[in-house]
Design a protein around this motif. Structure first.
Motif: not given
Length: 827
Positions: A433-458
Motif C-alpha cells: 500500500s505504501q508503494a501503490w496507494l501512498r506514492t504518486a506518479g506512474a512508472d515507465r516500462l520499456s522492453l529492449g530487443r535484448d529481452g530486458t524489461l526495464a522500469r523507470s521510476v519518477p
C-alpha cells in the motif's frame, strides 16, 4: 464562505450524533427561490457545549433551538451557531433558498422544447446547505424524511419511495442512514418507465421532451439494471438495502452520474436522441453499473472524510468494468477503459498536481474536490487490479464482503479496507500500500530487443512498485510472443524476445494489466504506421495507441508520426472506442495544439481522407457493427472535412449514411464545421434553431456561433460570457469550448491575457465545480507560444480564483508546456 475543515469535522463528530432529519421543500414559489423547512434532531455528548450547523439561504426566516428563537446574527459565513446545547436537541429552521443554475444544490432548468421546468438535487460535495440546514460532513449519517410541495402536474422522485398525499404534495419514505451529500429530490413533469426485479421496484425518468428516447432505451436499461443487481448480490453477499431504485436522467448535469441511494441522477445526454455507436452504449451501461456499485461501496459504507473519496470511486470504477465484462458480456469494456479512462489518469499523473491514490491531504472539503480526477478513478481502479494480482481474486472478493458487512450503514477509512484485505489474504499489505496507494506518479516500462524489461521510476516520487503484467510481440499480423512477468525490481529478463522477427512490434504491458506508461522502442515506432492495423489483439492495439499519444505528450514522439499512423492504421480499426477516442485526440489535441499551425490544414485533410476510407469500409459490414463504423466515420468527417459542398448537402439532410438520417445532433456537428470554415449563413443557422427547439439544439447553436472565425463572432462570444448572467453552466461551457477554435491564432490572441479576468468575473455567479470545467475549456491551448505561457503564469499567480479553478489551470498549463516542448523538439 469557509470550507469545513477536517479538524472541525472530527470535533463535531465527537460532540454530536444526528438522530433524524425532516425536510420540507416548497417548490411552488416560482423559478428563482424555494422554501426550505428543516427539523434536525440530534444528541450532544457534552451538554452545555456549542457547535454550528451548515446553512446558506437567501433569507433566514426563523431558527429555533429547543423551543427558543435564535437571532439571525448567529448565521455567519454559512454557519448557524448553536450554544448551550442540551443532551437531546431539536433545531427548526425556516429559510428561503435560491435554485442553482450551475448544476449544484437544487438545480432548476427550463426545457425550451415545451417551456417546462425541472428540478434536481445535486448536493455533492458541500452543496447540501444550499437546500436545507444540516450537519454537512460524510461521517454524521442520519435517516431523512422529506416532504415536497410542487406544481400539481409535477411528480417527485427521491431517496425514499414517493407518494402523493394530496394534489401537489408528496411525501418520501424515511430513508436508511444517509450522508448529507446523498440526499436528493427530483421534481418536474417527468415521463417514467417502471418495472420490478427480485422484489426491487425500478424506475426510469426523463424530461417530457425525451419521452421517445427514454422509451426506446428503457428495456435495455432495465435489463442491465436487473443483471447488475443479480451480479452484485452474488458478489457482495449483501442485498441492495435502499428500497426502490430510480434512475433519473436530468439536464445540465456537471458529471456523468451521481450515486444518490435509491435515486441515481444521470446526465440526460445518455438518452441518445439519434445514432449511438456501440462504445457510447457501453459507456451508458458502464455508468449504470458504476453507480449501482456505489450503493454498497460509498452509500452503504461511506468514507469518514473526503481524503478517502478515492476508495468510493476507485472501487466503483473497477467494479463497473469487471461487471460489464463478467455479467453484461462485454469484454471490450477493458479496451475502452484503457483508451479513455487510463489516458485521462496518465495525464493527471504526469501533471504537477499529481497526488497519491490514497492519503492525499484534504484539510478541508474544497481541497478534496481538487483530487476528484483520473487518479482517483482510473489509477485507483488499476491499482485494485494489481491488488487482485497480488493477493488473488478469491481473497479480494472475501475482503470486500468482510468490509461491507463490518461497516454497513456506517463509515470506514483506508485502514479498515486494507485490514479486511489483509485478513482475507493472510498477510500484511503495508509495503504494497505504501508503494501503490501512498506514492504518486506512474512508472515507465520499456522492453529492449535484448529481452530486458526495464522500469523507470519518477524521480520526484520514488517507489518500489511490483508489477504483474504480460509482454507480447506481433509480426505479420500474428502474435509471436506472449510472456507473463512479475517485475519486482528495476528490470527483469523476458524469455523469447531475442527470437522474434527483427521488425516485430514489442508491447510491454500488452494486456494492460498494470498502471505504467509504456515507452516503445525505435523499431516498434518505425513499424507502427504499417504494422499497428494488423495487430490481432484489440487490447494490445489500444496499448500501442495510448503509448503513441502519451509519447507525444512527453515530447518523445513527433506529432507528425501520430498523424501518419492515424492515416495508415485508423480506418482499419474495429473497436469503436479506439476509433472514436483516437480520432478525438487527433482532431482536438494533436492537430490544433501539438502541430505547428501551418501544418494543421494538411493534417486535417489526411484525417478526413481516413474517415472517408472508414465510411466506405462501413458499407461492406452488415448490421449494427457496420452502422457503428458509419456513424464514427461520418462524425470524424463532420469535424475535419473542408468539402463545403458535401457538408452543406449533409446539413440539408441529403446524402447521409443511413444511420444518421433525421439525426439532429449530427446535423449540428455539420453546421459547427461549416461555421468553423466560415461557410454558414445566419439564415441556415436560424432555420436549424427553429427546427430543433430542444435544450440540446439551443446549446449546439451557441457553440456553432462561437466557433465562427470572425472578429465579430469571437467578440460576441466573449461578451456573452462576460455579461450574460443568465447563462447556465452548460451554456457557458458550450461557448467556452467553441471560442478558441480558429485556423488563425491572430484572431483570438488578443483574448489570451483576458482569461483570468473573465474567470474572476464568473466566480461569484458559478459554483466551483462548474467554473472549473469552464476554466479548462477557456484555457488558450490553440495559441501555443511563450507569450501564452507568460499569461498562464499570471493567471496562476492570481488570488481571486477558487482553488478548484486554480487546479484546472495548473493542469492546462502543463499541457501547454508539453506542447511547447514538443514544438521545440520537433517543430
Amino acid at each position: 464562505m469557509p470550507s469545513l475543515t477536517r479538524d472541525e469535522a472530527i470535533a463535531r463528530a465527537a460532540l454530536l450524533t444526528v438522530d433524524a432529519v425532516e425536510v420540507d421543500l416548497d417548490l411552488d414559489r416560482g423559478p428563482e427561490t424555494f422554501g426550505s423547512r428543516t427539523t434536525l434532531r440530534f444528541t450532544c455528548h457534552e451538554p452545555g457545549a456549542a457547535t454550528f450547523v451548515d446553512l446558506r439561504p437567501v433569507t433566514l426566516e426563523r431558527a429555533r433551538l429547543n423551543g427558543r428563537d435564535l437571532e439571525p446574527a448567529v448565521l455567519v459565513d454559512g454557519r448557524l451557531g448553536l450554544a448551550d446545547l442540551a443532551a437531546d436537541n431539536v433545531l427548526e429552521v425556516d429559510a428561503v433558498m435560491a435554485y442553482g443554475h450551475d448544476g449544484q444544490g437544487l438545480h432548476r432548468s427550463t426545457d425550451p422544447a415545451d417551456d417546462e421546468d425541472y428540478v434536481y438535487g445535486h448536493l455533492f460535495l458541500d452543496a447540501a446547505p444550499r437546500v436545507f440546514a444540516c450537519v454537512d460532513q460524510p461521517d454524521l449519517k442520519a435517516p431523512y424524511t422529506v416532504r415536497v410541495t410542487t406544481p400539481q402536474h409535477w411528480s417527485v422522485v427521491g431517496n425514499g419511495a414517493a407518494r402523493q398525499t394530496s394534489p401537489g404534495v408528496w411525501e418520501l419514505a424515511t430513508t436508511r442512514p444517509l450522508s448529507t451529500y446523498f440526499v436528493t429530490v427530483c421534481a418536474g413533469p417527468w415521463v417514467s418507465v417502471t418495472g420490478e426485479h427480485d422484489g426491487i421496484p425500478l424506475g426510469l425518468h426523463a424530461r417530457r421532451s425525451l419521452e421517445e428516447p427514454l422509451l426506446r432505451h428503457a428495456p435495455h436499461l432495465l435489463e442491465v439494471t436487473a443483471t447488475a443487481f443479480d451480479h452484485y448480490h452474488r458478489l457482495f453477499g449483501v442485498r441492495y438495502p435502499f428500497g426502490d431504485y430510480h434512475q433519473v436522467f436530468v439536464p445540465e448535469f456537471n458529471a456523468g452520474a451521481m450515486e444518490n441511494p435509491g435515486c441515481v441522477t444521470i446526465r440526460d445526454q445518455y438518452l441518445f436522441r439519434g445514432a449511438a455507436t456501440p462504445d457510447q452504449l457501453l459507456e451508458v451501461d458502464n455508468t449504470v453499473v458504476h453507480e449501482m456499485a456505489h450503493m454498497w461501496f460509498g452509500d452503504l459504507v461511506t468514507m469518514r472524510w473526503w481524503d478517502d473519496l478515492w476508495l468510493n470511486e476507485s472501487f466503483a470504477e473497477y467494479m463497473a468494468y469487471r461487471t460489464s465484462t463478467e455479467a453484461l458480456g462485454a469484454p471490450e469494456a477493458w479496451v475502452e477503459f484503457g483508451i479513455v479512462r487510463k489516458r485521462w489518469g496518465y495525464a493527471a499523473d504526469r501533471a504537477p498536481s499529481t497526488h497519491p491514490v490514497a492519503g492525499s491531504p484534504a484539510p478541508d472539503a474544497v481541497s478534496a474536490l481538487q483530487n476528484f480526477d483520473g487518479i482517483s478513478y482510473a489509477k485507483g481502479a488499476s491499482v485494485l487490479r494489481q491488488l487482485i494480482a497480488h493477493i488473488g481474486a478469491d481473497a479480494f472478493d472475501a475482503g470486500v464482503r468482510d468490509h461491507l458487512t463490518a461497516h454497513a450503514f456506517g463509515n470506514a477509512g483506508l485502514e479498515d479496507f486494507l485490514g479486511a484485505m489483509a485478513r482475507a489474504a493472510g498477510r500484511s499489505l503495508d509495503d504494497w500500500s505504501q508503494a501503490w496507494l501512498r506514492t504518486a506518479g506512474a512508472d515507465r516500462l520499456s522492453l529492449g530487443r535484448d529481452g530486458t524489461l526495464a522500469r523507470s521510476v519518477p524521480t520526484e516520487h520514488p517507489a518500489d512498485r511490483p508489477h504483474t503484467l504480460d509482454v507480447a510481440a506481433f509480426a505479420d499480423g500474428r502474435e509471436v510472443l506472449r510472456v507473463p512477468v512479475v517485475l519486482d525490481g528495476p528490470s527483469a529478463p523476458v524469455d523469447g524476445v531475442a527470437d522474434v522477427p527483427d521488425d516485430a512490434l514489442l508491447v510491454p504491458n500488452a494486456g494492460d494489466l498494470t498502471w505504467a506508461e509504456v515507452g516503445l522502442d525505435d523499431v516498434t515506432l518505425d513499424a507502427l504506421p504499417a504494422g499497428l492495423a494488423d495487430v490481432p489483439d484489440p487490447v494490445a492495439r489500444q496499448v500501442l495507441w495510448t503509448a503513441l499519444l502519451v509519447g507525444m505528450h512527453r515530447a518523445e514522439v513527433d506529432p507528425r508520426l501520430v498523424v501518419e499512423v492515424f492515416d495508415r492504421a485508423w480506418a482499419t480499426e474495429d473497436d469503436p472506442a479506439v476509433l472514436r477516442r483516437v480520432a478525438a485526440a487527433v482532431t482536438v489535441s494533436v492537430v490544433p495544439t501539438f502541430l505547428p499551425p501551418d501544418e494543421a490544414e494538411a493534417a486535417l485533410r489526411r484525417v478526413a481522407a481516413a474517415a472517408d476510407v472508414l465510411l466506405t469500409r462501413a458499407g461492406t459490414v452488415e448490421g449494427p457493427a457496420g452502422d457503428g463504423l458509419a456513424v464514427v466515420a461520418a462524425r470524424v468527417l463532420a469535424a475535419s472535412s473542408t468539402d463545403v459542398e458535401r457538408l452543406a448537402t449533409w446539413s440539408r439532410g441529403d446524402g447521409l449514411p443511413e444511420p444518421l438520417v433525421g439525426d439532429d445532433d449530427f446535423r449540428w456537428l455539420v453546421l459547427r464545421r461549416l461555421s468553423a470554415l466560415d461557410a454558414l449563413d445566419e439564415g441556415a443557422l436560424a432555420g436549424a434553431e427553429e427546427a430543433d427547439r430542444s435544450l440540446a439544439g439551443r446549446l449546439a447553436a451557441l457553440g456553432v456561433r462561437a466557433v465562427r472565425p470572425t472578429p465579430e463572432a469571437k467578440a460576441d462570444a466573449w461578451r456573452s460570457l462576460e455579461e450574460d448572467e443568465s447563462l447556465s453552466n452548460y451554456e457557458a461551457l458550450e461557448i467556452a469550448r467553441g471560442f478558441w477554435a480558429t485556423p488563425d491564432p491572430d484572431l483570438v490572441r488578443p483574448y489570451v491575457r483576458r482569461v483570468g479576468d473573465l474567470l474572476a468575473r464568473l466566480a461569484p455567479r458559478m459554483g466551483e465545480d462548474a467554473l472549473s470545467r469552464v476554466a479548462t475549456a477557456l484555457f488558450p491551448l490553440t495559441v501555443v507560444e511563450d507569450a501564452t505561457l507568460e499569461a498562464s503564469a499570471a493567471m496562476l499567480g492570481r488570488t481571486d480564483l477558487p482553488p478548484g479553478v486554480h487546479r484546472a489551470l495548473v493542469d492546462e498549463d502543463h499541457v501547454l508546456r508539453e506542447a511547447l516542448a514538443s514544438r521545440h523538439r520537433f517543430g
